[in-house]
Scaffold this motif. Structure first.
Motif, mmCIF file in Angstrom:
data_model
loop_
_atom_site.group_PDB
_atom_site.id
_atom_site.type_symbol
_atom_site.label_atom_id
_atom_site.label_comp_id
_atom_site.label_asym_id
_atom_site.label_seq_id
_atom_site.Cartn_x
_atom_site.Cartn_y
_atom_site.Cartn_z
ATOM 1 N N GLU A 181 0.661 -4.534 2.320
ATOM 2 C CA GLU A 181 1.346 -3.256 2.074
ATOM 3 C C GLU A 181 2.454 -3.028 3.101
ATOM 4 O O GLU A 181 3.537 -2.530 2.765
ATOM 5 C CB GLU A 181 0.338 -2.106 2.116
ATOM 6 N N LEU A 182 2.185 -3.405 4.352
ATOM 7 C CA LEU A 182 3.198 -3.268 5.403
ATOM 8 C C LEU A 182 4.402 -4.165 5.117
ATOM 9 O O LEU A 182 5.554 -3.760 5.341
ATOM 10 C CB LEU A 182 2.585 -3.607 6.764
ATOM 11 N N MET A 183 4.151 -5.362 4.638
ATOM 12 C CA MET A 183 5.247 -6.263 4.278
ATOM 13 C C MET A 183 6.138 -5.629 3.211
ATOM 14 O O MET A 183 7.377 -5.644 3.317
ATOM 15 C CB MET A 183 4.680 -7.596 3.761
ATOM 16 N N LEU A 184 5.514 -5.063 2.197
ATOM 17 C CA LEU A 184 6.279 -4.409 1.135
ATOM 18 C C LEU A 184 7.036 -3.198 1.658
ATOM 19 O O LEU A 184 8.195 -2.957 1.299
ATOM 20 C CB LEU A 184 5.328 -3.978 0.015
ATOM 21 N N GLN A 185 6.382 -2.440 2.520
ATOM 22 C CA GLN A 185 7.003 -1.245 3.086
ATOM 23 C C GLN A 185 8.247 -1.595 3.896
ATOM 24 O O GLN A 185 9.286 -0.923 3.792
ATOM 25 C CB GLN A 185 5.996 -0.513 3.969
ATOM 26 N N ARG A 186 8.176 -2.654 4.685
ATOM 27 C CA ARG A 186 9.304 -3.058 5.516
ATOM 28 C C ARG A 186 10.362 -3.809 4.718
ATOM 29 O O ARG A 186 11.534 -3.846 5.104
ATOM 30 C CB ARG A 186 8.815 -3.918 6.678
ATOM 31 N N GLY A 187 9.914 -4.469 3.644
ATOM 32 C CA GLY A 187 10.863 -5.161 2.779
ATOM 33 C C GLY A 187 11.439 -6.437 3.342
ATOM 34 O O GLY A 187 12.493 -6.887 2.891
ATOM 35 N N VAL A 188 10.727 -7.041 4.315
ATOM 36 C CA VAL A 188 11.217 -8.291 4.909
ATOM 37 C C VAL A 188 10.086 -9.304 5.018
ATOM 38 O O VAL A 188 8.903 -8.962 4.974
ATOM 39 C CB VAL A 188 11.838 -8.064 6.304
ATOM 40 N N LYS A 189 10.484 -10.566 5.185
ATOM 41 C CA LYS A 189 9.541 -11.660 5.361
ATOM 42 C C LYS A 189 10.050 -12.561 6.478
ATOM 43 O O LYS A 189 11.218 -12.485 6.869
ATOM 44 C CB LYS A 189 9.419 -12.454 4.051
ATOM 45 N N PHE A 190 9.153 -13.410 7.010
ATOM 46 C CA PHE A 190 9.581 -14.393 8.001
ATOM 47 C C PHE A 190 8.622 -15.572 7.989
ATOM 48 O O PHE A 190 7.489 -15.470 7.508
ATOM 49 C CB PHE A 190 9.690 -13.786 9.414
ATOM 50 N N GLU A 191 9.079 -16.705 8.498
ATOM 51 C CA GLU A 191 8.297 -17.932 8.472
ATOM 52 C C GLU A 191 7.524 -18.124 9.781
ATOM 53 O O GLU A 191 7.841 -17.498 10.801
ATOM 54 C CB GLU A 191 9.210 -19.128 8.231
ATOM 55 N N ILE A 192 6.544 -19.013 9.738
ATOM 56 C CA ILE A 192 5.789 -19.370 10.931
ATOM 57 C C ILE A 192 6.731 -19.820 12.046
ATOM 58 O O ILE A 192 6.570 -19.475 13.214
ATOM 59 C CB ILE A 192 4.784 -20.499 10.625
ATOM 60 N N GLU A 193 7.747 -20.602 11.661
ATOM 61 C CA GLU A 193 8.676 -21.165 12.639
ATOM 62 C C GLU A 193 9.462 -20.109 13.399
ATOM 63 O O GLU A 193 10.085 -20.413 14.421
ATOM 64 C CB GLU A 193 9.649 -22.128 11.953
ATOM 65 N N ALA A 194 9.449 -18.862 12.931
ATOM 66 C CA ALA A 194 10.149 -17.794 13.642
ATOM 67 C C ALA A 194 9.605 -17.633 15.059
ATOM 68 O O ALA A 194 10.334 -17.213 15.969
ATOM 69 C CB ALA A 194 10.024 -16.476 12.880
ATOM 70 N N LEU A 195 8.339 -17.989 15.265
ATOM 71 C CA LEU A 195 7.743 -17.868 16.593
ATOM 72 C C LEU A 195 8.391 -18.820 17.597
ATOM 73 O O LEU A 195 8.287 -18.624 18.804
ATOM 74 C CB LEU A 195 6.244 -18.145 16.520
ATOM 75 N N SER A 196 9.068 -19.849 17.093
ATOM 76 C CA SER A 196 9.731 -20.813 17.974
ATOM 77 C C SER A 196 10.966 -20.230 18.641
ATOM 78 O O SER A 196 11.592 -20.896 19.466
ATOM 79 C CB SER A 196 10.108 -22.075 17.185
ATOM 80 N N VAL A 197 11.306 -19.003 18.265
ATOM 81 C CA VAL A 197 12.455 -18.358 18.912
ATOM 82 C C VAL A 197 12.183 -18.166 20.400
ATOM 83 O O VAL A 197 13.104 -18.101 21.213
ATOM 84 C CB VAL A 197 12.774 -17.011 18.218
ATOM 85 N N HIS A 198 10.920 -18.091 20.782
ATOM 86 C CA HIS A 198 10.553 -17.929 22.187
ATOM 87 C C HIS A 198 10.626 -19.262 22.935
ATOM 88 O O HIS A 198 11.131 -19.332 24.045
ATOM 89 C CB HIS A 198 9.145 -17.346 22.295
ATOM 90 N N SER A 199 10.082 -20.308 22.323
ATOM 91 C CA SER A 199 10.158 -21.676 22.845
ATOM 92 C C SER A 199 9.669 -22.597 21.746
ATOM 93 O O SER A 199 8.898 -22.188 20.875
ATOM 94 C CB SER A 199 9.313 -21.851 24.111
#
Length: 218
Positions: A181-199
């Motif tokens: 429900e939160l995903m729908l409310q925010r209207g966005v998605k992201f991939e597992i690989e997004a966590l690599s933005v840190h390292s």
């Protein structure tokens, strides 16, 4: 890959001495026997790219586990093999999928079975599976930048709404429903690989291990 050894049709598959060695999922699952493992848990990852990243990071050298992937939507041998491992080894099992309706559907397929094969759900579903991540609510916790997000498409929204209508989400895993429900409310998605933005090694050296050791799963 991981801390496991078994026979399939007379062939020996041994990852215990080389835990980062990848083997294909057995096709003839009914021929798998003599399973031996010293793993602490099973980790199911949605995508082959994440599986390869964990292998490159030598994840199984540092963590006594078994890692498997269905390379997207899991086929029947993958689901049957996972069911067999859980029955024989009695290990906690965690699933890591993209934060989008497609990943969520894969997660529910592992745990509850597919709608198309409901008649065979007992042999294929794995009600012991926990959702390790990634959750919509974690985007704030892990300070993901805006560039990591993509807007939900009309097809994404339609799929998410259909998933919300499944009775088991409310009855058995209400926290999963809240995240969807939160995903729908925010209207966005992201991939597992997004966590690599840190390292590049954040997923394997911090995210997965900290959540499993801290019991952070739903």
């Amino acid at each position: 890959m991981g801390w496991i050894r078994f026979l399939e049709g007379g062939r020996k598959f041994d990852c215990i001495n080389h835990p980062n060695t990848a083997h294909p999922i057995p096709v003839q699952v009914e021929e798998v026997k003599d399973i031996v493992s010293v793993a602490d848990y099973i980790l199911v990852v949605e995508k082959e790219s994440v599986f390869e990243q964990l292998a490159n990071d030598q994840f199984c050298n540092a963590n006594r586990c078994i890692v498997i992937t269905g390379r997207g939507y899991p086929d029947i041998p993958t689901r049957r093999f996972l069911r067999l491992l859980i029955e024989k080894l009695c290990l906690p099992t965690y699933c890591l999928v993209d934060c989008d309706p497609y990943g969520f559907n894969i997660l529910t397929t592992y745990r509850f079975g597919s709608m198309q094969m409901a008649y065979d759900a007992k042999q294929l579903r794995c009600p012991e599976v926990y959702w390790l991540g990634v959750y919509p609510s974690e985007s704030v916790k892990y300070c993901l930048p805006q560039k990591c997000f993509l807007p939900l498409t009309a097809e994404d929204k339609k799929k998410a709404e259909a998933l919300l209508n499944r009775c088991y989400l409310q009855r058995e895993v209400p926290r999963w429903r809240l995240e969807l429900e939160l995903m729908l409310q925010r209207g966005v998605k992201f991939e597992i690989e997004a966590l690599s933005v840190h390292s590049l090694s954040f997923l394997s050296k911090e995210y997965i291990t900290s959540k499993i050791q801290g019991g952070v799963h739903i």
